[in-house]
Scaffold this motif. Structure first.
Motif, PDB file in Angstrom:
ATOM      1  N   THR B 144       0.988  -1.289  -0.121  1.00 48.45           N
ATOM      2  CA  THR B 144       0.082   0.017  -0.190  1.00 48.45           C
ATOM      3  C   THR B 144       0.705   1.359   0.057  1.00 48.45           C
ATOM      4  O   THR B 144       1.896   1.168   0.606  1.00 48.45           O
ATOM      5  CB  THR B 144      -0.878  -0.119   1.282  1.00 48.45           C
ATOM      6  N   ARG B 145       0.471   2.274  -0.676  1.00 51.89           N
ATOM      7  CA  ARG B 145       1.229   3.508  -0.836  1.00 51.89           C
ATOM      8  C   ARG B 145       0.382   4.730  -0.829  1.00 51.89           C
ATOM      9  O   ARG B 145      -1.044   4.699  -1.203  1.00 51.89           O
ATOM     10  CB  ARG B 145       2.308   3.632  -1.870  1.00 51.89           C
ATOM     11  N   GLU B 146       0.769   5.793  -0.187  1.00 47.60           N
ATOM     12  CA  GLU B 146       0.033   6.957  -0.345  1.00 47.60           C
ATOM     13  C   GLU B 146       0.464   8.012  -1.435  1.00 47.60           C
ATOM     14  O   GLU B 146       1.801   8.150  -1.355  1.00 47.60           O
ATOM     15  CB  GLU B 146      -0.164   7.791   0.913  1.00 47.60           C
ATOM     16  N   VAL B 147      -0.280   8.545  -2.130  1.00 41.69           N
ATOM     17  CA  VAL B 147       0.026   9.702  -3.184  1.00 41.69           C
ATOM     18  C   VAL B 147      -0.669  11.058  -2.867  1.00 41.69           C
ATOM     19  O   VAL B 147      -1.758  10.902  -2.778  1.00 41.69           O
ATOM     20  CB  VAL B 147      -0.103   9.146  -4.552  1.00 41.69           C
ATOM     21  N   HIS B 148       0.179  11.937  -2.892  1.00 43.51           N
ATOM     22  CA  HIS B 148      -0.682  13.368  -2.740  1.00 43.51           C
ATOM     23  C   HIS B 148      -1.362  13.713  -3.946  1.00 43.51           C
ATOM     24  O   HIS B 148      -0.983  13.367  -5.323  1.00 43.51           O
ATOM     25  CB  HIS B 148       0.314  14.453  -2.619  1.00 43.51           C
ATOM     26  N   ALA B 149      -2.727  14.245  -3.989  1.00 43.98           N
ATOM     27  CA  ALA B 149      -3.475  14.417  -4.936  1.00 43.98           C
ATOM     28  C   ALA B 149      -2.657  15.215  -6.093  1.00 43.98           C
ATOM     29  O   ALA B 149      -2.767  15.230  -7.305  1.00 43.98           O
ATOM     30  CB  ALA B 149      -4.594  15.201  -4.602  1.00 43.98           C
ATOM     31  N   ASP B 150      -1.841  16.091  -5.554  1.00 42.64           N
ATOM     32  CA  ASP B 150      -1.097  17.101  -6.552  1.00 42.64           C
ATOM     33  C   ASP B 150      -0.044  16.119  -7.290  1.00 42.64           C
ATOM     34  O   ASP B 150       0.139  16.603  -8.526  1.00 42.64           O
ATOM     35  CB  ASP B 150      -0.158  18.078  -5.817  1.00 42.64           C
TER      36      ASP B 150
END
Ligand SMILES: Cc1cc2nc3c(=O)[nH]c(=O)nc-3n(C[C@H](O)[C@H](O)[C@H](O)COP(=O)(O)OP(=O)(O)OC[C@H]3O[C@@H](n4cnc5c(N)ncnc54)[C@H](O)[C@@H]3O)c2cc1C
Lengths: 752, 291
Positions: B144-150
């Motif tokens: 799992t990873r998180e990406v900024h909307a930007d």
């Protein structure tokens, strides 16, 4: 009355439609039916160097692939100029032109196999705009023009040899040069108008079933008898062996008039000897036909008092790759750029030009929106140039009832000042233009080509029920309900007693077709006369069998009144025929000689529209809103109010689309927005919240009860009315449609 | 037109869905299908297998989490978001954005996740979510990873998501000040849109920080750092003035495509108009923020 009863009273088809039971071509299943998918040209103008359909043919479930080589021997077809092969043979002339039809057991298989048809093209030089097509060294899009005189419309086309001009129409009245020489002021403007998609909710769908020497076609066709005639000539079949059945049609607007994909689907069925169905997507239908774009120069000369001395107009129309009815569109555009004004000297010229784009076609008021956009915008420009109020300028120059705006056309049968008064009063009392709201007026009087040729059959049955057969199609406009009403009123029976048969050339007698605002008047008159014929027969029967004087008899609901008594239809048939069965068959025919020849002069009536638009402009974004709109038309007599108002409002909203949203755009002949997602039409939220539909009834039309035709007028004044409001408020003049926010913003910037 | 044949699967867990997409051939997640099916029918996208994610429970939840953040499951439809009490209470601008996206048919089945993953530049939610400083949680075969909307949208129709990564949830801090969103459209999709969020200081009268994003002009939503800088520590009442002063320089920094939605100068101008109108709205909303 229950809701369904009252809906049915207005329109018997409504319940069928809202419950999904109404049948359109796409709902039909013919035993043994195969499915065709059309492979289209990706090239603007190219020679087809090779077609290899062998891989596609070998896909399981594919029955055959129809290509140009199969249909060479059938030659070309057309309705004015015979310029069109059934499908591309050795050359494609526009992006979207059919090049092959894959015919398979299912549409899924056909579509997958379509990608395997291998076609190679050699690009040819192309001409995709009017300007390019008219250049001296422009590539010729057609080398030959075979003129079909009086085939579909009266007359034919006048092509210029060795050019892309396939029709020129001229009409000169008086001496324009002399008038201009003495004029106090001469003003010239130039306007353009884009190609526009019909955008009917139902795309073109056709099933064809070729069996030996006969052919049956199910099509959403507006002019079934034209389809019948073209197919009969193309395939060498007797007219009586070609049957065209038209179930409900989900919108046509001219896009299903004359002939469209029927020859292609018929050829597919001819190839495989089984019924074949081609149901296009909306995007494919957008590649099938469209309104002709235009390039218009218009000039008016006025005297010192503001009276028009002369007018000249040159209209160039972009007819696309095949002529279809483009020549008539051009001619009509020249007629529709005149009125309703007194213009003693006129020089009118209209040309239709081939380009390598989607073929042009008839579209709600052919040539009308193009012409009226130019002429009514121009009227306000002239008024401004001579310092006159635009309404006053129009009133000063209006032709009055009984006056001819051109010697070869019927005298005006309406009073335009009455319509102007009605729309103006509609805006009163609270609607003075303010610095936020601006008003614009525009007028139109057009000459519909409502060919007075029609037949109808009205059958009165023993139980008092009535069958009407006409060729008019039911395309949502309510024609069948109107015919039912005319038959019922003439025979003095309840409208619920009448059934109008689905259009079918095997059953319905000949009629020219559904278009040009003609059905209520022309077909309506033939229904009226067929009903009168049926009435005569039944009254004669009573007079003879009961030995009563004929003039003492009259029709009443359910039978015939003899004065003291009412004889039911049952009693009449039973005693007259000796058995308890029977019917009378009434026949009605309208020809140019009917009504002592009074229908022959063109136009049969003037189709009118006056409109006042109120606009609000967001000056920062350029967006135009239309909070209020009034539309007036002289319709002679309203037969079905809901349907009539619906036609007027529908036409105006379509005009709003032309004004603010729509343009079918091309880049080098490649359509850039020919899909329902990229092409934008108005939504219900764009419709003016205050919309006044005014139908003027003087009972003076040529149709039943004094009706005139309608349904095409209200589309005409919308764009110029909005443009004139913009001009009045900001002094900016937009000369090309649509008036997008960006265009308006740029014009505002330029002014500042 | 019809899509070319494909296989269809409907797994009931995220792990199965990720595995199914990752198998040989071209597999794709299928949520509402409003973009996907159209593209398949027009044959601009091909897929051998569609992995329907509508059978996976829990992907359509909306809640405030323990970190005072709002979580929106990727499979929430526009319609669901527009009517959700949490969103209406805390981010009404997002609720109304979703109430006006596209048309009623698309809103009823189209999802926010599908909207983001499609990467269409002329879209509404990506601009808003970037201004809200959202993070997108992606679950793939490698974890799992998180990406900024930007950072999510890379280019037109292209995101940083790997084909076998499922967007599970969208997370953003609960707004601490007014949130505005405006768009201009003349046609199906927005030509330009502007989202702005302000975090107010405890006094409620000054802006601690602002995020401004302009969408639909370039390949992805763009920040307006000059405006953001100009708003830092500015009194709410003076915000409009501050934006107006910073605007010309800020707009110059935008990358603007000329396309069917309009010329670059026009759309750049529209961004300014929308921003100033947003400012007026935010000033009004800001005044009542703490009350
Ligand atoms: C006519 C029309 C008008 C529109 N107008 C607008 C508009 O004005 N503004 C706007 O912003 N949008 C607009 N849209 C886009 C609309 O918002 C999207 O179509 C919708 O939100 C997509 O969601 P979906 O669930 O249908 O996606 P799908 O079509 O199912 O999927 C789209 C893409 O995302 C992928 N995908 C979907 N869900 C996930 C997931 N959870 N994880 C990983 N990948 C996933 C799919 O594989 C596919 O590639 C419009 C669409 C249409 C058809």
């Amino acid at each position: 009355m229950s809701v369904t009863d009252s809906m049915s009273a207005v329109r018997p088809d409504l319940i069928e439609k809202v419950t999904g039971r109404a049948e359109y071509v796409t709902d039909l299943v013919i035993p043994g039916m195969l499915h065709g998918f059309v492979v289209r040209s990706p090239a603007t103008h190219a020679r087809i160097s090779s077609i290899d359909a062998s891989v596609a043919r070998s896909v399981p479930g594919v029955v055959d692939v129809l290509i140009g080589a199969d249909v060479v021997s059938f030659g070309c077809w057309g309705v004015v100029l015979k310029d069109r092969p059934i499908m591309a043979i050795d050359r494609v002339r526009y992006v979207g032109e059919p090049v092959a039809v894959v015919i398979a057991e299912t549409i899924e298989i056909a579509e997958v196999a379509a990608e395997l048809v291998d076609i190679a093209y050699d690009e040819l030089p192309h001409a995709t705009t009017i300007r390019e097509a008219m250049m001296a060294d422009a590539p010729l899009i057609h080398e030959h023009h075979e003129n079909l005189e009086d085939f579909y419309f009266k007359g034919g086309a006048r092509p210029t040899p060795s050019s892309n001009i396939f029709h020129t129409y001229r009409n000169d009245v008086g001496d324009v040069d002399a008038a201009e020489a003495v004029a106090a002021y001469v003003h010239e403007d130039h306007f353009t108008f884009p190609a526009i998609s019909h955008f009917a909710m139902e795309p073109h769908a056709v099933i064809a079933d070729f069996q030996g020497d006969s052919l049956t076609v199910w099509a959403g066709a507006q002019t079934p008898t034209a389809v019948q005639k073209v197919l009969s000539r193309l395939f060498g079949l007797a007219l009586a062996k070609v049957r065209v059945i038209v179930p409900f049609v989900g919108g046509g607007f001219g896009g299903k008039a004359s002939v469209k994909i029927e020859p292609l689907v018929a050829a597919a069925s001819w190839k495989v000897r089984r019924p074949v169905r081609v149901a296009q997507s909306m995007a494919e239908s957008m590649l099938t036909c469209r309104r002709l774009g235009a390039d218009i120069t218009i000039r008016t000369a006025v005297d010192a008092n503001g009276r028009i001395l002369a007018k000249s107009a040159r209209l160039l129309l972009d007819g696309g790759a095949y002529s279809d009815t483009g020549s008539a569109v051009a001619t009509k555009s020249a007629n529709r750029i005149m009125g309703p004004y007194v213009v003693p000297n006129m020089r009118l010229e209209a040309c239709a030009v081939y380009t390598n784009t989607i073929p042009g076609a008839a579209f709600r008021s052919i040539g009308g929106p193009q012409a009226v956009w130019a002429k009514e915008s121009h009227m306000d420009n002239v008024a401004a140039a001579i310092g006159m109020d635009p309404t006053e300028f129009r009133m000063l120059n209006l032709a009055s009832r009984g006056e001819r705006i051109r010697p070869d056309l019927r005298a005006l049968d309406m009073d335009m000042s009455e319509l102007i008064g009605r729309v103006t009063r509609s805006f009163a009392p609270d609607a003075q233009p303010s610095n936020r709201k601006a008003h614009g007026l525009a007028l139109a009087a057009t000459d519909p080509a409502n060919t007075p040729i029609s037949n109808a059959i009205v059958r009165l049955k023993i139980d008092g029920s009535i069958l009407v057969s006409v060729s008019s199609i039911e395309v949502g406009q309510g024609a069948h309900a109107t015919m039912a009403q005319i038959a019922a009123q003439t025979l003095k029976q309840k409208v619920s007693a009448v059934t109008v048969l689905r259009s079918d050339t095997a059953v319905a007698p000949y009629d020219w077709g559904t278009g040009a605002s003609r059905s209520t008047v022309v077909v309506g008159l033939s229904v009226e006369s067929a009903a009168l014929d049926a009435a005569d027969q039944i009254l004669d029967m009573v007079a003879e069998v009961w030995e009563l004087p004929r003039d003492g008899l009259s029709l009443v609901e359910g039978g015939v009144s003899t004065g003291p008594d009412v004889l039911t239809f049952h009693q009449i048939f039973h005693r007259s025929l000796g058995v308890d069965s029977g019917e009378v068959v009434g026949r009605g025919a309208i020809t140019p000689r009917s009504k002592k020849g009074s229908l022959a002069e063109s136009p049969l009536f003037w189709e009118t529209s006056a409109a006042l638009a109120e606009i609000v402009v967001d000056e920062e974004t350029g967006e135009i809103r239309v909070p209020r709109y009034a539309s007036a038309a002289d319709v002679g007599r309203v037969i079905n109010r809901v349907a009539a108002e619906g036609q007027d409002e529908g036409a105006a909203v379509m005009g709003l689309g032309h004004a603010l949203h729509e343009a079918l755009e091309f880049e080098d002949g490649q359509p850039v927005n020919a899909t329902p997602i990229d092409y934008s039409i108005p939504r219900i939220t764009d419709v003016p919240p205050s919309f006044d539909t005014i139908l003027v009834e003087n009972g003076d039309g040529p149709g039943p009860g004094g009706a005139k035709g309608m349904g095409e007028g209200a589309i005409l004044p919308v764009a110029p009315a909005i443009a004139n409001a913009l001009f009045a408020a900001y002094g900016i003049r937009i000369t090309d449609l649509p008036m997008t926010p960006e265009k308006v913003w740029r014009a505002l910037q330029k002014r500042n | 037109m019809l899509p070319s044949p494909f296989q269809f699967e409907r797994p009931s867990t995220i792990a199965d869905a990720v595995r199914a997409v990752g198998e040989s051939g071209d597999g794709m997640f299928y949520a509402g299908g409003t973009e996907l099916l159209l593209a398949l029918k027009m044959r601009v996208i091909r897929a051998d297998r569609l992995i329907d994610i509508k059978g996976i429970p829990g992907l359509d939840c909306i809640a405030v989490n323990g970190m005072n953040e709002i979580e929106i499951g990727a499979r929430c439809t526009h319609r669901k978001i527009s009517g959700d009490p949490v969103i209406r209470e805390h981010v009404p601008a997002l609720a109304s954005l979703c109430a006006e996206v596209a048309n009623i048919r698309v809103r009823n089945v189209g999802t926010i996740g599908g909207n983001l993953c499609f990467g269409e530049p002329h879209a509404d939610p990506p601009t808003m979510l970037a201004a809200l400083n959202a993070r997108l949680v992606l679950v793939g075969s490698r974890g799992t990873r998180e990406v900024h909307a930007d950072d999510f949208i890379r280019s037109e129709m292209e995101t940083v998501r790997e084909p076998d990564e499922l967007l599970r949830v969208i997370v953003f801090p609960r707004p601490a000040g007014p949130v505005t969103y405006r768009r201009f459209k003349h046609g199906e999709r927005p030509s330009v849109n502007v989202a702005m969020t302000w975090s107010l200081n405890a006094d409620g009268n000054t802006i601690r920080s602002a995020r401004v994003r302009v969408g639909a002009l370039g390949l992805r939503p763009q920040p307006l750092p000059v405006v953001e800088g100009a708003l830092r520590n500015v009194a709410v009442a003076e915000a409009r003035q501050a934006i107006e002063t910073a605007l010309p320089a800020a707009l110059d920094q935008l990358e603007v495509n000329a396309d069917r939605h309009g010329g670059a100068d026009y759309k750049r101008h529209l961004a300014g108009v929308l921003l100033l109108r947003s400012a007026d709205e935010a000033v009004t909303a800001g005044g009542s923020w703490l009350k």
